[in-house]
Enzyme design. Structure first.
Site, mmCIF file in Angstrom:
data_model
loop_
_atom_site.group_PDB
_atom_site.id
_atom_site.type_symbol
_atom_site.label_atom_id
_atom_site.label_comp_id
_atom_site.label_asym_id
_atom_site.label_seq_id
_atom_site.Cartn_x
_atom_site.Cartn_y
_atom_site.Cartn_z
ATOM 1 N N SER A 1 0.814 -1.213 0.000
ATOM 2 C CA SER A 1 0.000 0.000 0.000
ATOM 3 C C SER A 1 0.846 1.260 0.000
ATOM 4 O O SER A 1 1.870 1.365 0.669
ATOM 5 C CB SER A 1 -0.898 0.036 1.221
ATOM 6 N N ARG B 1 2.027 9.273 -7.800
ATOM 7 C CA ARG B 1 2.512 7.967 -8.230
ATOM 8 C C ARG B 1 3.407 8.001 -9.455
ATOM 9 O O ARG B 1 4.468 7.364 -9.462
ATOM 10 C CB ARG B 1 1.308 7.076 -8.538
ATOM 11 N N ARG C 1 -3.881 8.722 -12.007
ATOM 12 C CA ARG C 1 -4.883 8.669 -10.951
ATOM 13 C C ARG C 1 -4.218 8.884 -9.594
ATOM 14 O O ARG C 1 -3.151 8.336 -9.334
ATOM 15 C CB ARG C 1 -5.580 7.306 -10.965
#
Lengths: 637, 237, 258
Positions: free
Chosen positions: A284, A330, A435
């Site tokens: 995660s 990211r 995203r």
């Protein structure tokens, strides 16, 4: 063709309300006359199925799993965003909207993103009412945490299993409707084609995975909630069965595929250990809240991480992006990792890894707090690698994770084929070119609970549908085509397995269309992929029978579509001659290596139209206008 | 709902197992404590026995509860066992148990053996049909009696001693009692679990107590035949 | 590593199954158990033989698809771990491994190592939900849940529905699966209105599907990859007992008679 997103007029804050008012309604008595097919039971599919059945529609749901609860949404770990502003840290719908548009590197439709931010709060309400056990403060109020790409705490979570809990919420809501006979559920049934009659989507052709039987189902509307295509890379964080078949088959029937080159590479995955590897495991992103990312300063430093002194370490994210540090978005964090590894400073047996170090956090907060926050993730890491992250830093490397691209849809989530609605990761809509963390769950549930149930009614109320049964010649033709495809695959009798082809395809895509791309590489891949595809159709081997549970045939059907789809993705990457978000073209970067957008020429959605196998598809364009979030260089420094 | 309606429900069946089991466990505890009077002496044991017989209708109520409990316990357990066998028609070629103790996996077998043991025990001591030659009356004068009344009562002490002096009978009892202990090791803590009393902070203690209590009962009851065989008790007979 | 695998092969539900033995050379310890089977399957396909069918998907221990009994233990020897997360470093050179499907009457074998676990879906369908329609929900923070209760609810809710509890139970009972869902909602205020009806209906469906009874072996807890505690079974027993003497029960009986 210039595509029309059918965005309502008026100020952005009022568009959705206005549209909801303007949409035509279907009366309760008439709702039960309409039948809706939903393919996929992840967050989007399950939530849509439950909501539509509650409204009174007849719903028929398909999943290739043995139970709807196994859809890959279940694996989302970190959390779900909402603009509740419970921590009082300055969040608002506007800010969530702004962050998502900016995070998507200005390649998403503003109006869609605003609507997403608007309904985000309803999602949390709905999930809490369903009994999703979100993390709580001692007071009993909901807890929040921060997440990659955001400077505030707007993420709701249920340990490291948020996706699981949200999916189980949607799944149980759906199963309730199954129990009430409002939903017919087909498990172990995979969609293999879309039935289009007179230009309108009217059904699907499926294969029963247990018996091999090819069946057809017709309805008044078809909803695809079939997820993304990260498995085109072979190794990704997606589940083994995730595939592009449903959306790709719709594309072959005329639906436009938008921005297929927008793929997200997740920065924190466990590096590959060998050729046998079947998937990459995601750790995660929440780990980046407390972990510090570093590599040795000097290339070829072979010392154990614990023996490398502070002055010989390069905490490169903190150095390059001081304001976001380890929480940089990211795409940025992934590329930075690739860059330091390309410089020869990568760690681990393959040299493709960076350290994620918790020793400072353990010193600051104590082992107990870290254990509470990440205990299950640390255990998982140790199970897979055999290393104990409390004692030695984790090793991580980016891996394909999510695909922002997908079937093109308008503001109503309907594709250019009337009646074909696409929701969740399967559509292209809300994330632009990148995203943000904890936004996928938000989008899947927004589409399923709060958007599609309104817009699909409008479609029924404004469309005259002829009566269709499975005896319709178009249905029969479609079934026959599927049967022929299977016969053809079964009769190749070659020497290579579907997995071997998939692995080879994955290598081509990862090397030439992965974290960074260039014209030369993409052109090369455009030669390699068709060659591999030809080999597939002449040298594939399948054992077993077609009328039986046949795992080789299942895989072959999926790989066959990946082999065609890959070419589409390459075309898109080649034609999008700019860098943005997850799409990094080496020709377009700033001197410091940051992505350089070309808003003049590429501030648009590229939606591709199928023209035949091996032919270059036609590129349509939907221009994007940014009225509310001014186009700026996305900087996280 | 009829008396046996509960059998239709898996959980209610278990609850009946637990409650009837609890009744039987309580009885075993009282019975064991009573039996320990043998170590105080002949007089204590025989007085205790006479006291029990003097209870009249109360004794019959107790017996009725015990018999009913035993019947329900047995019927329910057989029904559960058949269902369980049916629910697992094919077994693993290799089976490794992770947590299930031997005592828990053999409940039905220890149960059946205990039932046979109890039948023998009743025939032996209660109905006195297996060894009628051990049955003697005792003529007894209470200490505090004003007049010299002589009471005739059953000489339990003599019967027990004569019985256990036969090594074969003693072995049957020792084995029977150990089976009871084995059964109880799983049974007592299981009662709490079935009735819904399992929280982290006390359940491990209950599990330990369950085993300890089972061991204590076995030690107490086994000590009687052993003491008789070794001559610590009943030498005077 | 060199391993000997004895794998259960069964053509379909009605066919008789048997063990087939395969020798695996060059097993790497970083492989997961399923990756080792992938290697075997690739080999079998190239030899023109049918590969071993087994359920699997996410390969990160959360979807609950994988379902192998390895040496008599569902999901194999490592505690709190699904088959897909079990790695070969837990085995040693020369080991013999017995691989069987999850066995129980309620989980009929479909093919080889794949079993039919749809009974779990039917149990959820019977009552494993809170009856709230989309749109009915009040503001999230208007429902307060003490942290302790939320944590306990989460302990129960993390069930992945793999069925290891049923596979491990000598009676093929599904008590832990049902108890996990019942307890998840029992610990939350949102779950209270339907609490009694839920436990009655879910247990009834569980029985209909042919699961066995609970003998308090606690094998389920030991085999559970999420280590869900049997204390939830105790809670369910208590809830069920209470519910059996409630108005809800009378209503259920009335409805069944009607």
């Amino acid at each position: 063709m210039i595509l029309d997103g059918k965005v309502p007029t008026g100020p952005i804050t009022e568009k959705w309300d206005k549209h909801r008012f303007e949409m035509k309604l279907v009366s309760p008595a008439n709702k039960r006359k309409y039948k809706i097919i939903i393919v996929g039971t992840g967050l989007a599919g399950a939530s849509a199925a439950a909501s539509l059945a509650e409204l009174g529609y007849q719903v028929e749901v398909f999943t290739y799993h043995d139970s709807p609860r196994r859809a890959h949404s279940i694996a989302a770990q970190g959390g779900i965003n909402a603009a509740k502003n419970y921590p009082n840290d300055g969040d608002s719908i506007w800010r969530l909207f702004y962050d998502t548009v900016k995070g998507g590197d200005f390649r998403a439709r503003e109006s869609n993103v605003y609507r997403l931010a608007q309904v985000s709060n309803n999602i949390i309400d709905q999930c809490v009412a369903q009994g999703v056990p979100f993390a709580r403060e001692y007071s009993g109020y909901l807890a929040n945490r921060s997440f990659g790409g955001a400077q505030l705490s707007r993420t709701f979570y249920a340990r490291g299993q948020t996706g699981q809990q949200l999916l189980l919420g949607a799944y149980s809501a759906m199963m309730r409707q199954v129990g009430l006979n409002k939903i017919v559920l087909h498990t172990k049934t995979e969609m293999l084609d879309l039935i289009v009659i007179n230009g309108i989507a009217r059904g699907v052709v499926t294969r029963n995975l247990l018996t091999g039987k090819i069946e057809s189902y017709v309805a008044d509307a078809v909803v695809l909630a079939t997820g993304g295509y990260s498995n085109v890379f072979y190794l990704s964080t997606n589940a083994q069965a995730c595939n592009v078949t449903a959306t790709y088959r719709a594309y072959k029937r005329g639906a436009f595929f938008a921005n297929p080159c927008f793929t997200q590479i997740h920065p924190t995955c466990i590096p590959q250990s060998g050729e046998h590897q079947s998937k990459l495991t995601l750790m995660s992103e929440s780990l980046r809240n407390d972990g510090r990312v570093w590599v040795p300063k000097n290339p070829g430093d072979k010392r154990k991480p614990t023996e490398i002194p502070e002055e010989d370490r390069d905490y490169y994210l903190e150095r390059m992006y001081p304001s976001y540090g380890n929480l940089a978005p990211r795409d940025i964090a992934s590329r930075a990792a690739k860059r330091v590894c390309d410089e020869g400073r990568g760690v681990g047996p393959t040299g493709n890894g960076v350290y994620l170090d918790f020793s400072d956090a353990i010193k600051r907060l104590g082992k107990k707090v870290i254990e509470e926050r990440y205990g299950n993730l640390f255990e998982m890491y140790e199970r897979i690698t055999g290393d104990n992250p409390y004692e030695t830093p984790m090793m991580i490397y980016p891996a394909p994770h999510y695909t922002m691209g997908g079937l093109w849809v308008d503001y109503n989530l309907m594709s250019n084929i009337p009646g074909l609605h696409v929701i969740g990761e399967a559509n292209f809509s809300d994330h632009g070119a990148n995203r943000l963390g904890a936004s996928a769950l938000m989008q899947g549930l927004a589409d399923g609970y709060f958007i599609l149930p309104y817009t699909i009614g409008h479609y029924f109320a404004t469309t005259k549908l002829e009566k269709v049964t499975t005896d319709h010649p178009e249905v029969k033709k479609c079934v026959q085509e599927v049967q022929e495809r299977i016969k053809k695959l079964m009769s190749i009798n070659g020497k290579k397995t579907p997995t071997q082809f998939h692995r080879e395809l994955g290598k081509i895509m990862w090397n030439y269309c992965g974290m960074s791309r260039n014209e030369e590489g993409l052109k090369k891949a455009l030669e390699l992929v068709p060659k591999l595809r030809d080999e597939f159709w002449s040298n594939l081997t399948i054992v077993g029978e077609e009328g039986d549970l046949n795992i080789v045939l299942e895989k072959a059907l999926r790989v066959a579509d990946f082999l065609e789809f890959a070419e589409l993705m390459l075309w898109d990457a080649l034609e999008r001659n700019e860098s943005c978000g997850g799409h990094f073209r080496e020709e377009h970067q700033y001197p410091d290596g940051e992505a350089k957008r070309d808003d003049e020429n590429f501030c648009h959605v590229a939606a591709w139209e199928y023209t035949g196998i091996g032919n270059k598809p036609i590129r349509h364009v939907e221009p994007l206008v940014f009225e509310y979030v001014p186009l700026t260089v996305r900087s996280y420094k | 709902m009829s008396l046996f309606g509960y059998l239709r429900s898996t959980i209610l069946s278990k609850v009946v197992m637990a409650i009837t089991g609890a009744v039987l466990v309580l009885y075993v505890i009282v019975h064991t404590a009573g039996n320990m009077l043998i170590f105080i002496g002949k007089d204590s044991l025989n007085s205790y026995s006479a006291f029990l017989h003097s209870l009249g209708p109360i004794l019959w109520i107790i017996r009725a509860v015990l018999i009913l409990s035993a019947i329900l316990h047995i019927i329910t357990s057989i029904k559960l066992k058949f269902e369980n066998l049916a629910a697992k028609p094919s077994k693993y070629a290799v089976k490794n148990y992770l947590k299930a103790k031997l005592s828990s996996r053999t409940m039905i077998w220890t149960g059946i053996m205990i039932l046979s043991f109890v039948v023998y025990h009743l025939l032996h001591f209660t109905f006195r049909t297996t060894n009628p030659q051990h049955y003697y009356p005792e003529f007894y004068q209470p200490h505090n009696a004003v007049s010299s009344i002589i009471i005739e009562r059953f000489d339990v002490y003599r019967m027990v001693v004569l019985g256990f002096q036969n090594p074969l009978i003693s072995i049957v009892y020792i084995v029977g009692v150990i089976l009871v202990g084995f059964h109880l090791d799983h049974a007592i803590q299981s009662m709490f679990q079935t009735l819904g009393y399992n929280q982290k902070h006390y359940f491990p203690t209950i599990q330990k107590c369950s085993t300890t209590l089972a061991i204590i009962i076995v030690l107490c009851l086994v000590s009687i035949p052993i003491s008789v065989l070794l001559g610590f008790i009943g030498g005077e007979i | 590593m060199k391993l000997t695998l004895h794998i259960w092969r069964q053509k379909n539900t009605n066919a008789k199954g048997h063990f087939e033995t395969y020798i695996m050379d060059n097993v790497i310890e970083d492989m997961s158990f399923l990756e080792m089977l992938d290697v075997l399957n690739e080999r079998l396909i190239l030899e023109g033989k049918e590969p071993v069918a087994f359920d699997h998907d996410c390969r990160e221990g959360i979807c609950g698809a994988c379902s192998l009994t390895i040496n008599g233990i569902p999901h194999g020897p490592e505690k709190g771990t699904t088959t897909c997360q079990l790695h070969m470093r837990k085995f040693k050179d020369g080991d013999e491994i017995w691989i069987e499907p999850f066995r129980a009457r309620a989980f009929p074998v479909i093919k080889d190592l794949i079993v039919d676990r749809s009974a779990f879906d039917r149990i959820i369908q019977a009552g494993g939900f809170i009856s709230v329609n989309t749109g009915q929900a009040p503001e999230a923070n208007s429902i307060l849940v003490p942290k302790k209760n939320a944590d306990t609810a989460m302990d129960a809710a993390q069930c992945i529905g793999c069925g290891a509890c049923v596979a491990a139970c000598p009676n093929g009972a599904a008590m832990l699966f049902v108890a996990a869902k019942v307890s998840h909602f029992a610990y939350l205020p949102q779950g209270q209105p339907e609490r009694k009806l839920r436990v009655l209906k879910m247990v009834e469906q569980m029985q209909k599907d042919g699961f066995g009874n609970c003998s308090n072996y606690y094998e389920c807890e030991a085999a559970c990859p999420k280590q869900i505690s049997v204390k939830f079974i105790a809670l369910m027993n208590r809830d069920y007992l209470k519910a059996s003497f409630s108005d809800e029960k009378s209503e259920l009986i009335r409805n069944q008679l009607a």
